[in-house]
Design a protein around this motif. Sequence first.
Motif, PDB file in Angstrom:
ATOM      1  N   LEU A 166       0.867  -1.282  -0.128  1.00  0.00           N
ATOM      2  CA  LEU A 166       0.088  -0.108  -0.093  1.00  0.00           C
ATOM      3  C   LEU A 166       0.879   1.447  -0.006  1.00  0.00           C
ATOM      4  N   GLU A 167       1.907   1.176   0.327  1.00  0.00           N
ATOM      5  CA  GLU A 167       3.005   2.261   0.376  1.00  0.00           C
ATOM      6  C   GLU A 167       2.897   3.301  -1.061  1.00  0.00           C
TER       7      GLU A 167
ATOM      8  N   LEU B  37      -7.351   2.815   0.179  1.00  0.00           N
ATOM      9  CA  LEU B  37      -7.501   1.297  -0.291  1.00  0.00           C
ATOM     10  C   LEU B  37      -7.060   0.588   1.107  1.00  0.00           C
ATOM     11  N   GLY B  38      -7.677  -0.578   0.867  1.00  0.00           N
ATOM     12  CA  GLY B  38      -7.686  -1.604   1.860  1.00  0.00           C
ATOM     13  C   GLY B  38      -7.465  -2.958   1.220  1.00  0.00           C
ATOM     14  N   LEU B  39      -7.303  -4.142   2.198  1.00  0.00           N
ATOM     15  CA  LEU B  39      -7.037  -5.424   1.390  1.00  0.00           C
ATOM     16  C   LEU B  39      -8.380  -6.035   1.297  1.00  0.00           C
ATOM     17  N   ARG B  40      -8.911  -6.255   0.050  1.00  0.00           N
ATOM     18  CA  ARG B  40     -10.061  -6.877  -0.197  1.00  0.00           C
ATOM     19  C   ARG B  40      -9.932  -8.354  -0.235  1.00  0.00           C
TER      20      ARG B  40
ATOM     21  N   ASP C  29      -8.281  -2.516  -2.748  1.00  0.00           N
ATOM     22  CA  ASP C  29      -9.458  -1.861  -3.204  1.00  0.00           C
ATOM     23  C   ASP C  29     -10.240  -0.868  -2.199  1.00  0.00           C
ATOM     24  N   ILE C  30     -10.926   0.013  -2.779  1.00  0.00           N
ATOM     25  CA  ILE C  30     -11.855   0.882  -1.764  1.00  0.00           C
ATOM     26  C   ILE C  30     -13.034   0.192  -1.452  1.00  0.00           C
TER      27      ILE C  30
ATOM     28  N   VAL D 276      -9.211  -4.437   6.211  1.00  0.00           N
ATOM     29  CA  VAL D 276      -9.671  -5.501   5.589  1.00  0.00           C
ATOM     30  C   VAL D 276     -11.082  -5.344   5.133  1.00  0.00           C
ATOM     31  N   ILE D 277     -11.499  -5.683   3.880  1.00  0.00           N
ATOM     32  CA  ILE D 277     -12.767  -5.416   3.309  1.00  0.00           C
ATOM     33  C   ILE D 277     -13.150  -6.973   2.897  1.00  0.00           C
ATOM     34  N   ILE D 278     -14.157  -7.334   3.208  1.00  0.00           N
ATOM     35  CA  ILE D 278     -14.944  -8.323   2.639  1.00  0.00           C
ATOM     36  C   ILE D 278     -16.424  -8.186   2.115  1.00  0.00           C
ATOM     37  N   ASP D 279     -16.669  -8.681   1.068  1.00  0.00           N
ATOM     38  CA  ASP D 279     -18.201  -8.416   0.733  1.00  0.00           C
ATOM     39  C   ASP D 279     -19.248  -9.233   1.308  1.00  0.00           C
ATOM     40  N   PRO D 280     -20.300  -8.859   1.123  1.00  0.00           N
ATOM     41  CA  PRO D 280     -21.478  -9.539   1.992  1.00  0.00           C
ATOM     42  C   PRO D 280     -21.545 -11.129   1.522  1.00  0.00           C
TER      43      PRO D 280
END
Length: 116
Positions: free
Chosen positions: A15-16, A22-25, A43-44, A59-63
């Motif tokens: 991410l630097e 942005l996060g980790l999806r 991803d955003i 950290v991002i996770i979709d439903p």
Amino acid sequence: MTLTEDAERKVMTLLEGRDSQLGLRIYISRGGCSGFSYGMSLDIPREEDARYQFGPLQVIIDPDSAPLLEGIRVDYVEALMGGGFSIDNPNAVSSCGCGQSFRTRDDKGAPAGCRH
């Protein structure tokens, strides 16, 4: 969800110098050797996403992926042939030898040929 220090450090390196939103999806797609495959991208977050905070890292996770990723442990491992992320998923009842594909007890997905 657990994210090891090694995984967090590796993602922060990726991410630097990039957009601070942005996060980790982490996501699941149907297919792979055992029925489901893991995916990761920078991803955003979207409004409907579950979000987990690990220090400055999100950290991002979709439903749709969330139920299959509940309780996972994400690590980053350096190896002689290169490093990579690994996911230990308590929802998986079996997985492929490549470690990128898995099957659950209730939802088997659609297996495809293994690509090593």
